[in-house]
Write an enzyme that holds these catalytic residues in place. Structure first.
Site, mmCIF file in Angstrom:
data_model
loop_
_atom_site.group_PDB
_atom_site.id
_atom_site.type_symbol
_atom_site.label_atom_id
_atom_site.label_comp_id
_atom_site.label_asym_id
_atom_site.label_seq_id
_atom_site.Cartn_x
_atom_site.Cartn_y
_atom_site.Cartn_z
ATOM 1 N N LYS A 52 -18.067 9.898 14.658
ATOM 2 C CA LYS A 52 -17.859 8.874 15.692
ATOM 3 C C LYS A 52 -19.205 8.283 16.113
ATOM 4 O O LYS A 52 -19.340 7.065 16.260
ATOM 5 C CB LYS A 52 -17.115 9.473 16.895
ATOM 6 N N GLN A 96 -13.643 14.939 23.315
ATOM 7 C CA GLN A 96 -13.100 15.437 22.056
ATOM 8 C C GLN A 96 -12.146 16.605 22.310
ATOM 9 O O GLN A 96 -12.461 17.524 23.059
ATOM 10 C CB GLN A 96 -14.263 15.858 21.129
ATOM 11 N N ASP A 119 -9.572 6.301 23.820
ATOM 12 C CA ASP A 119 -8.638 7.064 22.988
ATOM 13 C C ASP A 119 -7.195 6.591 23.204
ATOM 14 O O ASP A 119 -6.313 6.913 22.404
ATOM 15 C CB ASP A 119 -8.707 8.559 23.348
#
Ligand code: GUN
Length: 281
Positions: A52, A96, A119
């Site tokens: 990422k 995460q 997200d």
């Protein structure tokens, strides 16, 4: 042979487009910043987080990295999120998953400001998707839609079957296919006759988490098959939820594993970061 949907090439195309867009924003004095939080050092999470950050660097997004120890408690993580929510120079916040067991994932995800939830996991963004309002969309299913569209596959009017009902993939996937005017069915572990349902699909999206479970007998001749699964199979080789060698000859188009859906998840995260500049909440 079927069309092999090349997720690597399509994600590269998306990232190139984003790079240009980010450069234009920079000319206007707008910098985009993503804060990436990892708690502990789960090996798979380390790989994802690293990819990422590399993706951010490629398109020109600034990334701030927060690597917290495994024993971090919920209050400490919440206070970091509060701080990042309040920072004007932070556009996106990504925590995460999975988190260590002392931390309640739902409490954490709900604390991220919906306007920075790149997200697309916050209930506000999930709700926005359900009622067709602008918001951040979960990256993996959003990536599947891009794969279909950029491969010239029509969704409108098609029988779409999604296997799996997770909040991150199955449910938003079904909503997105519906938004594209597909006729959508969600199948799952309690579906009575799974084969009967999957054989109706013109577009079959598989996110069940069982290596190579979907064989040719689950698939209609000429279907498009999208494999969201990723597993490390025999002799350390990666495989999906679909038995590729068995299913491919029967399909019109199929995604491979690796190199199908996987690369799209990061591309769409970057897409969400860039769109954070324009989204109104
Ligand atoms: N862990 C595995 N996939 C994801 C994802 O898409 N987002 C976050 N935040 N964590 C993950």
């Amino acid at each position: 042979m079927p069309q092999i949907i090349d997720g690597k090439a399509i994600s590269a195309q998306v990232k190139e487009e984003l790079k240009e867009k980010v450069a234009k924003y920079k000319e206007q004095g707008i910098e985009i910043t993503l804060a990436v939080i990892q708690v502990g050092s789960d090996p798979a999470s380390c790989v994802y987080v690293n990819n990422k950050k590399k993706g951010c660097e490629f398109v020109g997004i600034r990334s701030l990295s927060y690597e917290l120890p495994e024993e971090t408690n919920q209050e400490e993580l919440l206070s970091l999120i509060d701080e990042l929510n309040n920072r004007q120079d932070v556009n996106g916040i990504l925590v995460q998953l999975p988190l260590p067991k002392q931390i309640d994932e739902e409490v954490i995800l709900n604390r991220i400001s919906p306007a920075k939830d790149v997200d697309g996991f916050h209930p506000m963004n999930v709700g926005a998707l359900c009622i067709g309002k602008p918001g951040f969309v979960s990256c993996t299913p959003y990536g599947v839609i891009q794969l279909l569209k950029r491969s010239g596959i029509e969704i409108a009017g098609k029988e779409c079957v999604v296997i799996g009902r997770s909040n991150i993939v199955g449910k938003p996937m079904a909503q997105l296919l519906l938004k594209e005017n597909g006729t959508v069915t969600i199948a799952h572990s309690k579906t009575a006759d799974l084969k009967e349902v999957t054989k109706r699909a013109d577009i079959l999206v598989v996110a069940i988490g069982k290596p190579k479970m979907i064989t040719a007998e689950y698939v209609k001749e000429g279907a498009v098959v999208i494999d969201v699964g990723i597993h490390r199979g025999e002799n350390n080789k990666l495989c999906g939820d679909v038995d590729f060698d068995d299913v491919a000859p029967k399909c019109a188009a199929i995604t491979p594993v690796p190199g199908g859906v996987g690369p799209m998840t990061i591309a769409m995260l970057l897409y969400n970061c860039v769109s954070s500049v324009e989204l109104e909440f």
